[in-house]
Design a protein around this motif. Structure first.
Motif, PDB file in Angstrom:
ATOM      1  N   PHE A   1      37.702  73.702  75.191  1.00  0.00           N
ATOM      2  CA  PHE A   1      39.086  73.559  74.747  1.00  0.00           C
ATOM      3  C   PHE A   1      40.057  73.528  75.923  1.00  0.00           C
ATOM      4  O   PHE A   1      39.713  73.885  77.045  1.00  0.00           O
ATOM      5  CB  PHE A   1      39.449  74.705  73.781  1.00  0.00           C
ATOM      6  CG  PHE A   1      38.578  74.722  72.554  1.00  0.00           C
ATOM      7  CD1 PHE A   1      38.750  73.780  71.550  1.00  0.00           C
ATOM      8  CD2 PHE A   1      37.565  75.653  72.422  1.00  0.00           C
ATOM      9  CE1 PHE A   1      37.935  73.779  70.421  1.00  0.00           C
ATOM     10  CE2 PHE A   1      36.749  75.667  71.305  1.00  0.00           C
ATOM     11  CZ  PHE A   1      36.932  74.724  70.297  1.00  0.00           C
ATOM     12  N   SER A   2      41.290  73.116  75.642  1.00  0.00           N
ATOM     13  CA  SER A   2      42.288  72.926  76.706  1.00  0.00           C
ATOM     14  C   SER A   2      42.647  74.226  77.424  1.00  0.00           C
ATOM     15  O   SER A   2      42.987  74.206  78.605  1.00  0.00           O
ATOM     16  CB  SER A   2      43.544  72.259  76.142  1.00  0.00           C
ATOM     17  OG  SER A   2      44.098  73.026  75.101  1.00  0.00           O
ATOM     18  N   LEU A   3      42.561  75.368  76.756  1.00  0.00           N
ATOM     19  CA  LEU A   3      42.878  76.642  77.410  1.00  0.00           C
ATOM     20  C   LEU A   3      41.965  76.893  78.614  1.00  0.00           C
ATOM     21  O   LEU A   3      42.389  77.482  79.610  1.00  0.00           O
ATOM     22  CB  LEU A   3      42.763  77.803  76.418  1.00  0.00           C
ATOM     23  CG  LEU A   3      43.129  79.189  76.960  1.00  0.00           C
ATOM     24  CD1 LEU A   3      44.578  79.228  77.426  1.00  0.00           C
ATOM     25  CD2 LEU A   3      42.879  80.256  75.919  1.00  0.00           C
ATOM     26  N   GLY A   4      40.743  76.425  78.540  1.00  0.00           N
ATOM     27  CA  GLY A   4      39.801  76.595  79.635  1.00  0.00           C
ATOM     28  C   GLY A   4      40.188  75.848  80.900  1.00  0.00           C
ATOM     29  O   GLY A   4      39.662  76.117  81.983  1.00  0.00           O
TER      30      GLY A   4
ATOM     31  N   CYS B   1      40.720  80.316  71.691  1.00  0.00           N
ATOM     32  CA  CYS B   1      40.938  79.109  72.494  1.00  0.00           C
ATOM     33  C   CYS B   1      41.023  77.871  71.598  1.00  0.00           C
ATOM     34  O   CYS B   1      41.680  76.899  71.949  1.00  0.00           O
ATOM     35  CB  CYS B   1      39.851  78.958  73.548  1.00  0.00           C
ATOM     36  SG  CYS B   1      38.163  78.988  72.921  1.00  0.00           S
ATOM     37  N   LYS B   2      40.408  77.918  70.440  1.00  0.00           N
ATOM     38  CA  LYS B   2      40.440  76.783  69.513  1.00  0.00           C
ATOM     39  C   LYS B   2      41.828  76.621  68.889  1.00  0.00           C
ATOM     40  O   LYS B   2      42.197  75.526  68.480  1.00  0.00           O
ATOM     41  CB  LYS B   2      39.395  76.956  68.416  1.00  0.00           C
ATOM     42  CG  LYS B   2      39.343  75.777  67.467  1.00  0.00           C
ATOM     43  CD  LYS B   2      38.199  75.858  66.508  1.00  0.00           C
ATOM     44  CE  LYS B   2      38.213  74.625  65.623  1.00  0.00           C
ATOM     45  NZ  LYS B   2      36.904  74.248  65.179  1.00  0.00           N
ATOM     46  N   ASN B   3      42.599  77.683  68.826  1.00  0.00           N
ATOM     47  CA  ASN B   3      43.928  77.628  68.222  1.00  0.00           C
ATOM     48  C   ASN B   3      45.033  77.334  69.234  1.00  0.00           C
ATOM     49  O   ASN B   3      46.203  77.435  68.907  1.00  0.00           O
ATOM     50  CB  ASN B   3      44.248  78.962  67.528  1.00  0.00           C
ATOM     51  CG  ASN B   3      43.345  79.211  66.363  1.00  0.00           C
ATOM     52  OD1 ASN B   3      42.831  78.285  65.753  1.00  0.00           O
ATOM     53  ND2 ASN B   3      43.114  80.474  66.048  1.00  0.00           N
TER      54      ASN B   3
ATOM     55  N   ALA C   1      45.227  69.519  68.959  1.00  0.00           N
ATOM     56  CA  ALA C   1      44.022  68.747  69.288  1.00  0.00           C
ATOM     57  C   ALA C   1      42.789  69.651  69.348  1.00  0.00           C
ATOM     58  O   ALA C   1      41.711  69.273  68.896  1.00  0.00           O
ATOM     59  CB  ALA C   1      44.210  68.011  70.612  1.00  0.00           C
ATOM     60  N   ASP C   2      42.954  70.859  69.893  1.00  0.00           N
ATOM     61  CA  ASP C   2      41.842  71.815  69.941  1.00  0.00           C
ATOM     62  C   ASP C   2      41.384  72.181  68.534  1.00  0.00           C
ATOM     63  O   ASP C   2      40.189  72.285  68.266  1.00  0.00           O
ATOM     64  CB  ASP C   2      42.251  73.095  70.680  1.00  0.00           C
ATOM     65  CG  ASP C   2      42.400  72.902  72.179  1.00  0.00           C
ATOM     66  OD1 ASP C   2      41.814  71.959  72.730  1.00  0.00           O
ATOM     67  OD2 ASP C   2      43.106  73.725  72.794  1.00  0.00           O
ATOM     68  N   LYS C   3      42.323  72.372  67.624  1.00  0.00           N
ATOM     69  CA  LYS C   3      41.992  72.747  66.249  1.00  0.00           C
ATOM     70  C   LYS C   3      41.162  71.685  65.542  1.00  0.00           C
ATOM     71  O   LYS C   3      40.433  71.987  64.602  1.00  0.00           O
ATOM     72  CB  LYS C   3      43.265  73.016  65.447  1.00  0.00           C
ATOM     73  CG  LYS C   3      43.991  74.261  65.869  1.00  0.00           C
ATOM     74  CD  LYS C   3      45.255  74.442  65.051  1.00  0.00           C
ATOM     75  CE  LYS C   3      46.047  75.637  65.561  1.00  0.00           C
ATOM     76  NZ  LYS C   3      47.272  75.846  64.794  1.00  0.00           N
ATOM     77  N   GLN C   4      41.243  70.446  65.981  1.00  0.00           N
ATOM     78  CA  GLN C   4      40.534  69.350  65.340  1.00  0.00           C
ATOM     79  C   GLN C   4      39.061  69.256  65.760  1.00  0.00           C
ATOM     80  O   GLN C   4      38.267  68.586  65.113  1.00  0.00           O
ATOM     81  CB  GLN C   4      41.226  68.004  65.639  1.00  0.00           C
ATOM     82  CG  GLN C   4      42.713  67.977  65.308  1.00  0.00           C
ATOM     83  CD  GLN C   4      43.049  68.562  63.948  1.00  0.00           C
ATOM     84  OE1 GLN C   4      42.528  68.136  62.929  1.00  0.00           O
ATOM     85  NE2 GLN C   4      43.914  69.572  63.934  1.00  0.00           N
ATOM     86  N   LYS C   5      38.692  69.939  66.825  1.00  0.00           N
ATOM     87  CA  LYS C   5      37.306  69.902  67.309  1.00  0.00           C
ATOM     88  C   LYS C   5      36.397  70.683  66.368  1.00  0.00           C
ATOM     89  O   LYS C   5      36.808  71.687  65.781  1.00  0.00           O
ATOM     90  CB  LYS C   5      37.215  70.464  68.731  1.00  0.00           C
ATOM     91  CG  LYS C   5      37.934  69.596  69.756  1.00  0.00           C
ATOM     92  CD  LYS C   5      37.766  70.128  71.157  1.00  0.00           C
ATOM     93  CE  LYS C   5      38.473  69.220  72.142  1.00  0.00           C
ATOM     94  NZ  LYS C   5      38.265  69.650  73.515  1.00  0.00           N
TER      95      LYS C   5
ATOM     96  N   ALA D   1      36.726  80.901  70.720  1.00  0.00           N
ATOM     97  CA  ALA D   1      36.387  82.234  71.216  1.00  0.00           C
ATOM     98  C   ALA D   1      37.657  83.073  71.285  1.00  0.00           C
ATOM     99  O   ALA D   1      38.721  82.579  71.667  1.00  0.00           O
ATOM    100  CB  ALA D   1      35.740  82.129  72.601  1.00  0.00           C
ATOM    101  N   THR D   2      37.539  84.335  70.926  1.00  0.00           N
ATOM    102  CA  THR D   2      38.648  85.277  71.005  1.00  0.00           C
ATOM    103  C   THR D   2      39.122  85.379  72.452  1.00  0.00           C
ATOM    104  O   THR D   2      38.303  85.400  73.378  1.00  0.00           O
ATOM    105  CB  THR D   2      38.192  86.651  70.471  1.00  0.00           C
ATOM    106  OG1 THR D   2      37.869  86.485  69.083  1.00  0.00           O
ATOM    107  CG2 THR D   2      39.255  87.705  70.631  1.00  0.00           C
TER     108      THR D   2
END
Length: 166
Positions: free
Chosen positions: A22-25, A50-52, A56-60, A65-66
Motif C-alpha cells: 500500500f501507499s503508506l509503505g 495501511c489499507k485505509n 486507491a489502497d481500499k480498492q486492493k 495491517a494495523t
C-alpha cells in the motif's frame, strides 16, 4: 495463543515499502514499527490500517495491517512487565513506551496513544523490529534493543505479551 511468523529472516534489511503493498509503505517519514509487526503477524485489527490510507489502497484485494502500537496492545489478552516474563516464553511481543503512557487497571495494563512508543517481536532472544531511523527491518539482541531504546524513551515501561487475541 502465541503466534510467531516464520518469515522474520526474509524481512531483515528490507524497507517497509518492500513489505507493504500500500501507499503508506512508500512514506519513510511515518513511524512503521507497528506497521511492520502487523504485516509479519498478519494483524488487521479495528482502527487505522495501511489499507485505509487512501481510496486507491481500499480498492486492493489484499488485507492491510494495523499501524498503531496501542491498537495492537489493546488486542493482547495478557501483558506484564518484561522483567516478569517467564524464561520459558521465548516468543512474544515487546512494547516500549513512557511509564506515564501505561496504567494498570485491575489485572490488565492499558496503553494510551502517545507518540513515544515502539514494538518488536521477540523470537529466540532477538527482537525483530522496524528501525525508523534506518528505514529498515533490524534484528537486535533483547538487551541491545532495550538499551538502544533507552536513548530515545526515558522512564520507560517494558511490557511483554505472550498470548495474543487474534
Amino acid at each position: 495463543m502465541s503466534k510467531t511468523t516464520t518469515n522474520l529472516g526474509q524481512s531483515l534489511g528490507k524497507s517497509i515499502g518492500q513489505i507493504c503493498p500500500f501507499s503508506l509503505g512508500k512514506i519513510n517519514t511515518q513511524n512503521h514499527c507497528a506497521h511492520y509487526v502487523s504485516h509479519m503477524m498478519s494483524y488487521e485489527f479495528p482502527g487505522p490500517t495501511c489499507k485505509n490510507f487512501t481510496w486507491a489502497d481500499k480498492q486492493k484485494s489484499v488485507i492491510g495491517a494495523t499501524i498503531r502500537v496501542d491498537n495492537i496492545f489493546k488486542q493482547c489478552t495478557k501483558s506484564d512487565l518484561l522483567s516478569a516474563k517467564p524464561a520459558a516464553v521465548t516468543e512474544c511481543l515487546i512494547f516500549v513506551t513512557l511509564a506515564s503512557n501505561v496504567t494498570r487497571k485491575a489485572t490488565k495494563y492499558v496503553m494510551a496513544n502517545h507518540p513515544k512508543k515502539h514494538i518488536g517481536i521477540l523470537n529466540q532472544g532477538k527482537v525483530w523490529n522496524y528501525s525508523n531511523t534506518k528505514n529498515q527491518v533490524v534484528s537486535d539482541l533483547q538487551d541491545y534493543f532495550i538499551k538502544n531504546l533507552n536513548v530515545h524513551i526515558s522512564q520507560k515501561a517494558l511490557l511483554s505479551n505472550s498470548i495474543m487475541a487474534i
